[in-house]
Design a protein around this motif. Sequence first.
Motif, PDB file in Angstrom:
ATOM      1  N   GLU A  73       6.879  16.853 -12.732  1.00 43.52           N
ATOM      2  CA  GLU A  73       7.597  16.031 -11.368  1.00 43.52           C
ATOM      3  C   GLU A  73       7.401  16.408  -9.603  1.00 43.52           C
ATOM      4  O   GLU A  73       7.362  17.741  -8.880  1.00 43.52           O
ATOM      5  N   ARG A  74       6.496  15.556  -9.682  1.00 39.36           N
ATOM      6  CA  ARG A  74       5.706  16.418  -7.963  1.00 39.36           C
ATOM      7  C   ARG A  74       6.612  15.869  -6.635  1.00 39.36           C
ATOM      8  O   ARG A  74       7.692  15.374  -7.611  1.00 39.36           O
ATOM      9  N   SER A  75       6.466  16.212  -5.838  1.00 43.09           N
ATOM     10  CA  SER A  75       7.611  16.225  -4.704  1.00 43.09           C
ATOM     11  C   SER A  75       7.994  14.747  -4.526  1.00 43.09           C
ATOM     12  O   SER A  75       6.846  13.816  -4.718  1.00 43.09           O
ATOM     13  N   CYS A  76       9.236  14.170  -3.920  1.00 48.35           N
ATOM     14  CA  CYS A  76       9.526  12.528  -4.006  1.00 48.35           C
ATOM     15  C   CYS A  76       9.185  12.232  -2.526  1.00 48.35           C
ATOM     16  O   CYS A  76       8.450  11.429  -3.011  1.00 48.35           O
ATOM     17  N   LEU A  77       8.546  12.741  -1.694  1.00 50.37           N
ATOM     18  CA  LEU A  77       7.341  12.903  -0.906  1.00 50.37           C
ATOM     19  C   LEU A  77       6.873  12.631  -0.990  1.00 50.37           C
ATOM     20  O   LEU A  77       5.649  12.103  -0.632  1.00 50.37           O
ATOM     21  N   ASP A  78       5.758  13.589  -1.600  1.00 47.10           N
ATOM     22  CA  ASP A  78       4.661  12.990  -2.618  1.00 47.10           C
ATOM     23  C   ASP A  78       4.414  11.959  -3.145  1.00 47.10           C
ATOM     24  O   ASP A  78       3.464  10.953  -2.813  1.00 47.10           O
ATOM     25  N   LEU A  79       5.554  11.544  -3.834  1.00 48.26           N
ATOM     26  CA  LEU A  79       5.668  10.650  -4.660  1.00 48.26           C
ATOM     27  C   LEU A  79       5.703   9.176  -3.972  1.00 48.26           C
ATOM     28  O   LEU A  79       4.672   7.799  -4.237  1.00 48.26           O
ATOM     29  N   ALA A  80       6.103   8.917  -2.783  1.00 49.31           N
ATOM     30  CA  ALA A  80       6.447   7.960  -2.140  1.00 49.31           C
ATOM     31  C   ALA A  80       5.127   7.699  -0.871  1.00 49.31           C
ATOM     32  O   ALA A  80       5.265   6.607  -1.075  1.00 49.31           O
ATOM     33  N   GLN A  81       5.065   7.951  -0.515  1.00 44.62           N
ATOM     34  CA  GLN A  81       3.396   8.559   0.072  1.00 44.62           C
ATOM     35  C   GLN A  81       2.129   7.890  -0.780  1.00 44.62           C
ATOM     36  O   GLN A  81       1.818   6.683  -0.651  1.00 44.62           O
ATOM     37  N   GLN A  82       2.417   8.054  -2.344  1.00 42.49           N
ATOM     38  CA  GLN A  82       1.127   7.522  -2.943  1.00 42.49           C
ATOM     39  C   GLN A  82       1.480   5.833  -3.462  1.00 42.49           C
ATOM     40  O   GLN A  82       0.801   4.959  -3.139  1.00 42.49           O
ATOM     41  N   LEU A  83       3.248   5.823  -3.706  1.00 38.85           N
ATOM     42  CA  LEU A  83       3.589   4.645  -3.986  1.00 38.85           C
ATOM     43  C   LEU A  83       3.335   3.459  -2.721  1.00 38.85           C
ATOM     44  O   LEU A  83       3.063   2.641  -3.130  1.00 38.85           O
ATOM     45  N   HIS A  84       3.947   4.555  -1.459  1.00 40.92           N
ATOM     46  CA  HIS A  84       3.294   3.960   0.195  1.00 40.92           C
ATOM     47  C   HIS A  84       2.146   2.857  -0.419  1.00 40.92           C
ATOM     48  O   HIS A  84       1.657   1.120  -0.415  1.00 40.92           O
ATOM     49  N   ALA A  85       1.209   3.351  -0.880  1.00 37.69           N
ATOM     50  CA  ALA A  85      -0.156   3.615  -0.320  1.00 37.69           C
ATOM     51  C   ALA A  85      -0.990   2.217  -1.679  1.00 37.69           C
ATOM     52  O   ALA A  85      -1.940   1.431  -1.521  1.00 37.69           O
ATOM     53  N   ILE A  86      -0.366   2.305  -2.645  1.00 34.67           N
ATOM     54  CA  ILE A  86      -0.291   1.273  -3.399  1.00 34.67           C
ATOM     55  C   ILE A  86       0.139  -0.028  -3.480  1.00 34.67           C
ATOM     56  O   ILE A  86      -0.544  -0.823  -3.341  1.00 34.67           O
ATOM     57  N   GLU A  87       0.704  -0.293  -2.778  1.00 34.50           N
ATOM     58  CA  GLU A  87       1.490  -1.064  -2.190  1.00 34.50           C
ATOM     59  C   GLU A  87       1.038  -2.045  -0.833  1.00 34.50           C
ATOM     60  O   GLU A  87       0.614  -3.291  -1.137  1.00 34.50           O
ATOM     61  N   LYS A  88       0.072  -1.109   0.000  1.00 36.41           N
ATOM     62  CA  LYS A  88      -0.767  -1.524   1.081  1.00 36.41           C
ATOM     63  C   LYS A  88      -2.011  -1.987   0.131  1.00 36.41           C
ATOM     64  O   LYS A  88      -2.277  -3.469   0.689  1.00 36.41           O
ATOM     65  N   ALA A  89      -2.439  -1.679  -0.822  1.00 43.53           N
ATOM     66  CA  ALA A  89      -3.336  -1.876  -1.583  1.00 43.53           C
ATOM     67  C   ALA A  89      -3.269  -2.951  -2.602  1.00 43.53           C
ATOM     68  O   ALA A  89      -4.320  -4.306  -2.093  1.00 43.53           O
ATOM     69  N   VAL A  90      -1.943  -3.176  -3.106  1.00 40.62           N
ATOM     70  CA  VAL A  90      -2.029  -4.758  -3.428  1.00 40.62           C
ATOM     71  C   VAL A  90      -1.528  -5.590  -2.391  1.00 40.62           C
ATOM     72  O   VAL A  90      -2.304  -6.527  -2.689  1.00 40.62           O
ATOM     73  N   ALA A  91      -1.037  -5.563  -1.358  1.00 33.73           N
ATOM     74  CA  ALA A  91      -0.801  -6.434  -0.408  1.00 33.73           C
ATOM     75  C   ALA A  91      -2.550  -6.946   0.408  1.00 33.73           C
ATOM     76  O   ALA A  91      -2.379  -8.023   0.467  1.00 33.73           O
ATOM     77  N   ALA A  92      -3.332  -5.643   0.498  1.00 31.85           N
ATOM     78  CA  ALA A  92      -3.986  -6.183   1.171  1.00 31.85           C
ATOM     79  C   ALA A  92      -5.078  -7.105  -0.179  1.00 31.85           C
ATOM     80  O   ALA A  92      -5.272  -7.754   0.383  1.00 31.85           O
ATOM     81  N   ALA A  93      -4.964  -6.716  -0.861  1.00 28.91           N
ATOM     82  CA  ALA A  93      -5.936  -7.769  -2.405  1.00 28.91           C
ATOM     83  C   ALA A  93      -4.810  -9.019  -2.529  1.00 28.91           C
ATOM     84  O   ALA A  93      -6.292 -10.353  -2.318  1.00 28.91           O
ATOM     85  N   LYS A  94      -3.876  -9.564  -2.409  1.00 30.43           N
ATOM     86  CA  LYS A  94      -2.860 -10.364  -2.502  1.00 30.43           C
ATOM     87  C   LYS A  94      -3.455 -11.800  -1.249  1.00 30.43           C
ATOM     88  O   LYS A  94      -4.023 -12.943  -1.463  1.00 30.43           O
ATOM     89  N   LYS A  95      -2.979 -10.527   0.139  1.00 29.77           N
ATOM     90  CA  LYS A  95      -3.699 -11.668   1.680  1.00 29.77           C
ATOM     91  C   LYS A  95      -5.220 -12.297   1.260  1.00 29.77           C
ATOM     92  O   LYS A  95      -5.579 -13.202   1.916  1.00 29.77           O
ATOM     93  N   THR A  96      -6.012 -11.097   1.134  1.00 27.83           N
ATOM     94  CA  THR A  96      -7.425 -11.939   0.700  1.00 27.83           C
ATOM     95  C   THR A  96      -7.329 -12.970  -0.127  1.00 27.83           C
ATOM     96  O   THR A  96      -8.466 -13.372   0.143  1.00 27.83           O
ATOM     97  N   LEU A  97      -6.798 -12.996  -0.966  1.00 32.98           N
ATOM     98  CA  LEU A  97      -7.065 -14.113  -2.703  1.00 32.98           C
ATOM     99  C   LEU A  97      -6.571 -14.819  -1.399  1.00 32.98           C
ATOM    100  O   LEU A  97      -7.305 -16.005  -1.651  1.00 32.98           O
ATOM    101  N   ILE A  98      -5.027 -14.927  -0.820  1.00 36.52           N
ATOM    102  CA  ILE A  98      -4.019 -16.249  -0.617  1.00 36.52           C
ATOM    103  C   ILE A  98      -5.514 -16.490   1.194  1.00 36.52           C
ATOM    104  O   ILE A  98      -5.558 -18.218   0.885  1.00 36.52           O
ATOM    105  N   HIS A  99      -6.007 -15.906   2.124  1.00 38.56           N
ATOM    106  CA  HIS A  99      -6.733 -16.274   3.196  1.00 38.56           C
ATOM    107  C   HIS A  99      -7.701 -16.664   2.258  1.00 38.56           C
ATOM    108  O   HIS A  99      -8.192 -18.350   2.490  1.00 38.56           O
ATOM    109  N   ASP A 100      -8.373 -16.683   1.473  1.00 39.19           N
ATOM    110  CA  ASP A 100      -9.917 -17.462   0.544  1.00 39.19           C
ATOM    111  C   ASP A 100      -9.372 -18.708  -0.158  1.00 39.19           C
ATOM    112  O   ASP A 100     -10.437 -19.319   0.342  1.00 39.19           O
ATOM    113  N   HIS A 101      -8.449 -18.653  -0.718  1.00 38.16           N
ATOM    114  CA  HIS A 101      -8.007 -20.042  -1.080  1.00 38.16           C
ATOM    115  C   HIS A 101      -7.595 -20.796  -0.431  1.00 38.16           C
ATOM    116  O   HIS A 101      -7.502 -21.928  -0.412  1.00 38.16           O
ATOM    117  N   ILE A 102      -7.073 -20.678   0.728  1.00 37.81           N
ATOM    118  CA  ILE A 102      -6.738 -21.470   2.446  1.00 37.81           C
ATOM    119  C   ILE A 102      -7.675 -22.218   2.902  1.00 37.81           C
ATOM    120  O   ILE A 102      -7.687 -23.519   3.265  1.00 37.81           O
TER     121      ILE A 102
END
Length: 91
Positions: free
Chosen positions: A33-62
Amino acid sequence: MAHVSHASHPDVIKRLRRAEGHLRTVIGMIEAERSCLDLAQQLHAIEKAVAAAKKTLIHDHIDHCLAHAAEGDPAEARQAMGEFREITKYL
């Protein structure tokens, strides 16, 4: 076009495993039951990490797809360009 292991795959795997661990931590934060602000910040960081992995994979494939198209016979080049067009929708 045959599947090829790209040089970026180990880095992508490492990024995704880190994001996976981070996601498990966030689930624990929600259960604690941590604060929503803490959760939102952490979820944003996860989204950015996954997006960076996807971008790396796609650019390498291209890069590989275009190189294969330039070197291959016309039928393989058409197939490689088809893959190129298909994968760019995920950028």
